[in-house]
Design an enzyme around this catalytic site. Structure first.
Site, PDB file in Angstrom:
ATOM      1  N   ASP A 123       5.796   0.502  11.867  1.00  0.00           N
ATOM      2  CA  ASP A 123       4.507  -0.059  11.327  1.00  0.00           C
ATOM      3  C   ASP A 123       4.453  -1.520  12.085  1.00  0.00           C
ATOM      4  O   ASP A 123       3.411  -2.058  11.794  1.00  0.00           O
ATOM      5  CB  ASP A 123       4.290  -0.099   9.945  1.00  0.00           C
ATOM      6  CG  ASP A 123       4.133   1.423   9.342  1.00  0.00           C
ATOM      7  OD1 ASP A 123       3.707   2.344  10.408  1.00  0.00           O
ATOM      8  OD2 ASP A 123       4.183   1.622   8.300  1.00  0.00           O
ATOM      9  N   CYS A 178      -3.617  12.880  13.654  1.00  0.00           N
ATOM     10  CA  CYS A 178      -4.009  11.461  13.404  1.00  0.00           C
ATOM     11  C   CYS A 178      -3.812  10.743  14.719  1.00  0.00           C
ATOM     12  O   CYS A 178      -3.318  11.052  15.692  1.00  0.00           O
ATOM     13  CB  CYS A 178      -2.982  11.048  12.493  1.00  0.00           C
ATOM     14  SG  CYS A 178      -2.697   9.086  12.289  1.00  0.00           S
ATOM     15  N   ARG A 194      -8.346  -0.369   5.665  1.00  0.00           N
ATOM     16  CA  ARG A 194      -7.568   0.791   4.811  1.00  0.00           C
ATOM     17  C   ARG A 194      -6.215   0.050   4.256  1.00  0.00           C
ATOM     18  O   ARG A 194      -5.580   0.527   3.309  1.00  0.00           O
ATOM     19  CB  ARG A 194      -7.364   1.891   5.665  1.00  0.00           C
ATOM     20  CG  ARG A 194      -8.226   2.571   6.054  1.00  0.00           C
ATOM     21  CD  ARG A 194      -7.955   3.887   7.068  1.00  0.00           C
ATOM     22  NE  ARG A 194      -6.948   4.697   6.425  1.00  0.00           N
ATOM     23  CZ  ARG A 194      -6.308   5.550   6.710  1.00  0.00           C
ATOM     24  NH1 ARG A 194      -6.931   6.091   7.767  1.00  0.00           N
ATOM     25  NH2 ARG A 194      -5.589   6.438   6.041  1.00  0.00           N
ATOM     26  N   ARG A 220      -3.921  10.820   4.729  1.00  0.00           N
ATOM     27  CA  ARG A 220      -3.217  11.776   4.700  1.00  0.00           C
ATOM     28  C   ARG A 220      -2.153  11.656   3.681  1.00  0.00           C
ATOM     29  O   ARG A 220      -1.571  12.805   3.061  1.00  0.00           O
ATOM     30  CB  ARG A 220      -2.342  11.672   5.912  1.00  0.00           C
ATOM     31  CG  ARG A 220      -2.979  11.651   7.160  1.00  0.00           C
ATOM     32  CD  ARG A 220      -2.041  11.320   8.394  1.00  0.00           C
ATOM     33  NE  ARG A 220      -0.684  12.214   8.220  1.00  0.00           N
ATOM     34  CZ  ARG A 220      -0.581  13.756   8.934  1.00  0.00           C
ATOM     35  NH1 ARG A 220      -1.789  13.930   9.385  1.00  0.00           N
ATOM     36  NH2 ARG A 220       0.452  14.244   8.567  1.00  0.00           N
ATOM     37  N   LYS A 231       0.732  -1.089  -0.006  1.00  0.00           N
ATOM     38  CA  LYS A 231       0.047   0.009  -0.140  1.00  0.00           C
ATOM     39  C   LYS A 231       0.786   1.323  -0.056  1.00  0.00           C
ATOM     40  O   LYS A 231       0.579   2.129  -1.043  1.00  0.00           O
ATOM     41  CB  LYS A 231      -0.873  -0.037   1.174  1.00  0.00           C
ATOM     42  CG  LYS A 231      -1.414   1.227   1.830  1.00  0.00           C
ATOM     43  CD  LYS A 231      -2.357   1.147   2.903  1.00  0.00           C
ATOM     44  CE  LYS A 231      -1.479   1.441   4.208  1.00  0.00           C
ATOM     45  NZ  LYS A 231      -1.062   2.766   4.519  1.00  0.00           N
ATOM     46  N   ASN A 232       1.997   1.396   0.644  1.00  0.00           N
ATOM     47  CA  ASN A 232       2.670   2.662   1.041  1.00  0.00           C
ATOM     48  C   ASN A 232       3.726   2.686  -0.128  1.00  0.00           C
ATOM     49  O   ASN A 232       4.276   3.732  -0.257  1.00  0.00           O
ATOM     50  CB  ASN A 232       3.365   2.558   2.303  1.00  0.00           C
ATOM     51  CG  ASN A 232       2.543   2.552   3.487  1.00  0.00           C
ATOM     52  OD1 ASN A 232       1.276   3.099   3.431  1.00  0.00           O
ATOM     53  ND2 ASN A 232       3.052   2.555   4.603  1.00  0.00           N
ATOM     54  N   ARG A 266       1.920  14.552  13.302  1.00  0.00           N
ATOM     55  CA  ARG A 266       2.116  14.408  11.879  1.00  0.00           C
ATOM     56  C   ARG A 266       2.091  15.619  11.252  1.00  0.00           C
ATOM     57  O   ARG A 266       1.302  15.573  10.179  1.00  0.00           O
ATOM     58  CB  ARG A 266       1.286  13.138  11.301  1.00  0.00           C
ATOM     59  CG  ARG A 266       1.584  11.909  11.833  1.00  0.00           C
ATOM     60  CD  ARG A 266       0.702  10.962  11.443  1.00  0.00           C
ATOM     61  NE  ARG A 266       1.580  10.319  10.188  1.00  0.00           N
ATOM     62  CZ  ARG A 266       0.836   9.266   9.306  1.00  0.00           C
ATOM     63  NH1 ARG A 266      -0.276   8.626   9.699  1.00  0.00           N
ATOM     64  NH2 ARG A 266       1.596   8.700   8.381  1.00  0.00           N
ATOM     65  N   ILE A 268       9.261   6.832  16.547  1.00  0.00           N
ATOM     66  CA  ILE A 268       9.035   7.685  15.047  1.00  0.00           C
ATOM     67  C   ILE A 268       7.783   8.527  15.616  1.00  0.00           C
ATOM     68  O   ILE A 268       7.550   9.747  15.107  1.00  0.00           O
ATOM     69  CB  ILE A 268       8.597   6.434  13.956  1.00  0.00           C
ATOM     70  CG1 ILE A 268       9.603   5.935  13.944  1.00  0.00           C
ATOM     71  CG2 ILE A 268       8.147   7.388  12.745  1.00  0.00           C
ATOM     72  CD1 ILE A 268      11.198   6.544  13.099  1.00  0.00           C
ATOM     73  N   SER A 314      12.230  11.853   6.899  1.00  0.00           N
ATOM     74  CA  SER A 314      10.558  11.638   6.872  1.00  0.00           C
ATOM     75  C   SER A 314      10.398  10.926   5.328  1.00  0.00           C
ATOM     76  O   SER A 314      10.866  11.453   4.245  1.00  0.00           O
ATOM     77  CB  SER A 314      10.001  13.063   6.696  1.00  0.00           C
ATOM     78  OG  SER A 314       8.725  12.951   5.833  1.00  0.00           O
ATOM     79  N   VAL A 315       9.386   9.894   5.409  1.00  0.00           N
ATOM     80  CA  VAL A 315       9.341   9.187   4.223  1.00  0.00           C
ATOM     81  C   VAL A 315       8.332   9.852   3.239  1.00  0.00           C
ATOM     82  O   VAL A 315       8.968  10.263   2.165  1.00  0.00           O
ATOM     83  CB  VAL A 315       8.387   8.056   4.505  1.00  0.00           C
ATOM     84  CG1 VAL A 315       7.661   7.228   3.268  1.00  0.00           C
ATOM     85  CG2 VAL A 315       9.158   7.129   5.519  1.00  0.00           C
TER      86      VAL A 315
END
Ligand code: EPZ
Length: 419
Positions: A308, A119, A400, A95, A22-23, A124, A330, A166-167
């Protein structure tokens, strides 16, 4: 509202095919704005966040075809009737909608994107995204809850050192730099496998990008004119989640469609805990674990242990002898699963950023509440090992990001159903 009902203590036996990430898909979908031709994406997970992003792209003016069964999405940007706007109603539910900012701004020289709110897992902010775009020459103001960005003469390449990793900011900067004039050097970047996947997609679009450690160099490019095909990488967090399920209650669980090199830190952590894993290149087998040992971990940007997977690993720690520790580095509020796990019998204390998990505890089924994607799945994992029945409420969080969760577990003999 749908719920998951789990009858615990059923050993897992079978094979799970890991879905696409997903990411990785979300920023690649945003990057499809940069193409002037067709984009075909394969191995796309058919989960809610992806559909939200597609709705946003449709609103912007991208033509979309979804082939659910084949897990394929085709996109085409005809550059006609483009709306350089990402409205609040779409960004507030996901987001990652903010990722269209860099692509719209670099291609159409302006963008108006809703500021994502806070969130469940933390505040964030997006200051690092805006910092990078400003360095590329964007004029940015915040008005009525929107980021209003403009670069009348187009963005210009620059040297940008992120003050912290930051990703999302790395992804937005990459998308913006793709269409900027000249060379951009990004320093102190996130280097998650999802970012490598985005880079390999941008290269297929025609971008010249070199990655060396946490330094990424991008030579600005006119917008992609080639037809582009890309297969999304596997979801390392989904793989890690089932790896932990296997460690908790696997008789023999095989995970396939993965690349074990990418999840080395997760495999090493579990092996240190005594989990019985054999890995080949593209699959893993987890056999019954006899005794779990305590461990201390700190969540870190890749290649460190991922935030995660923190909630899922915590469930495993409840079954290890002694006191295990997790330091969540994080996000500032990512322990929402703890009160729910305590209700199931886990002994966990939190002091500042650190959770102390006292094991081994016998968990008992309860009615629990999901609060975010990974917290929700940790409750499912707890339900798999608990006595009696566990009911997980608010599973829209799970939908999600986990494709066919209960079906995949049912195939491996778990007693889990959606009601
Ligand atoms: C990505 O979020 C992932 N989301 C998250 O996955 C993941 O938890 C996170 O990276 C960390 O690995 C997607 O890829 C869609 P960050 P992102 O920017 O990009 C702070 C999941 O469960 N920060 O790397 O939003 C921030 O508050 C989700 O699938 C700033 O201060 O994460 C956090 O403390 C949840 N300013 C830290 O940096 C900024 O401008 C890392 O966040 C941006 C971030």
């Amino acid at each position: 509202m749908q719920k998951l009902l789990i009858k615990g203590k059923k050993e897992l036996f079978g094979t799970i095919s890991i879905s696409g990430s997903k990411n990785a898909t979300l920023p690649i979908l945003a990057a499809s704005i940069l193409s002037n031709n067709g984009v075909k994406l394969a191995n796309v997970p058919m989960v809610k966040d992806i559909f939200t992003m597609l709705e946003l792209l449709k609103f912007i003016g991208i033509k979309i075809r979804i082939k659910k069964k084949q897990k394929v999405i085709e996109l085409k940007n005809n550059n006609k009737k483009i709306n350089t706007l990402a409205p609040y109603k779409l960004v507030k539910t996901m987001r990652a909608g903010v990722l269209v900012l860099g692509a719209l701004l670099t291609k159409y020289k302006k963008a108006k994107v809703s500021l994502p709110g806070g969130c469940a897992i933390g505040t964030r902010p997006v200051d690092l995204h805006l910092f990078a775009l400003k360095k590329l020459g964007a004029k940015i103001k915040i008005k009525d809850g929107y980021i209003i960005a403009e670069a009348k003469k187009g963005l210009v390449g620059s040297k940008i050192k992120f003050p912290s990793i930051s990703v999302g900011a790395t992804e937005n900067a990459l998308l913006a730099a793709f269409g900027a004039k000249g060379k951009t050097v990004l320093l102190n970047c996130a280097v998650e496998p999802e970012i490598s996947d985005l880079i390999s997609f941008l290269k297929k679009l025609g971008g010249k990008i070199i990655i060396s450690g946490r330094k990424i160099t991008i030579i600005g490019k006119n917008f992609g004119t080639k037809k582009t095909y890309h297969k999304i990488i596997f979801d390392r967090i989904e793989a890690g989640t089932y790896l932990i399920a296997g460690a908790l209650i696997g008789k023999k669980l095989v995970l396939n469609k993965i690349d074990t090199k990418i999840i080395k830190s997760e495999i090493d952590t579990l092996k240190k805990m005594g989990v019985n894993i054999t890995n080949n290149k593209n699959s893993l087998s987890i056999l019954k674990t006899k005794k779990l040992k305590k461990i201390n971990i700190t969540t870190k940007p890749y290649p460190g242990f991922p935030t995660d997977l923190q909630a899922q690993l915590m469930v495993l720690m409840t079954q290890a002898q002694g006191i295990s520790k997790i330091k969540e580095n994080i996000f500032e509020n990512r322990y929402m699963h703890v009160p729910e796990l305590r209700r199931m019998g886990a002994k966990i204390e939190i002091k500042n950023k650190t959770a102390y998990i006292f094991g081994a505890s016998r968990l008992t089924g309860a009615e629990v509440m999901a609060t975010d994607l990974r917290a929700s799945v940790s409750l499912v994992l707890a339900g798999l090992i608990a006595d009696n029945r566990t009911m997980v409420n608010r599973i829209y969080h799970l939908d999600r990001g986990y494709e066919f969760l209960e079906k995949k577990l049912q195939t491996c003999k778990a007693e889990i159903k959606r009601i």
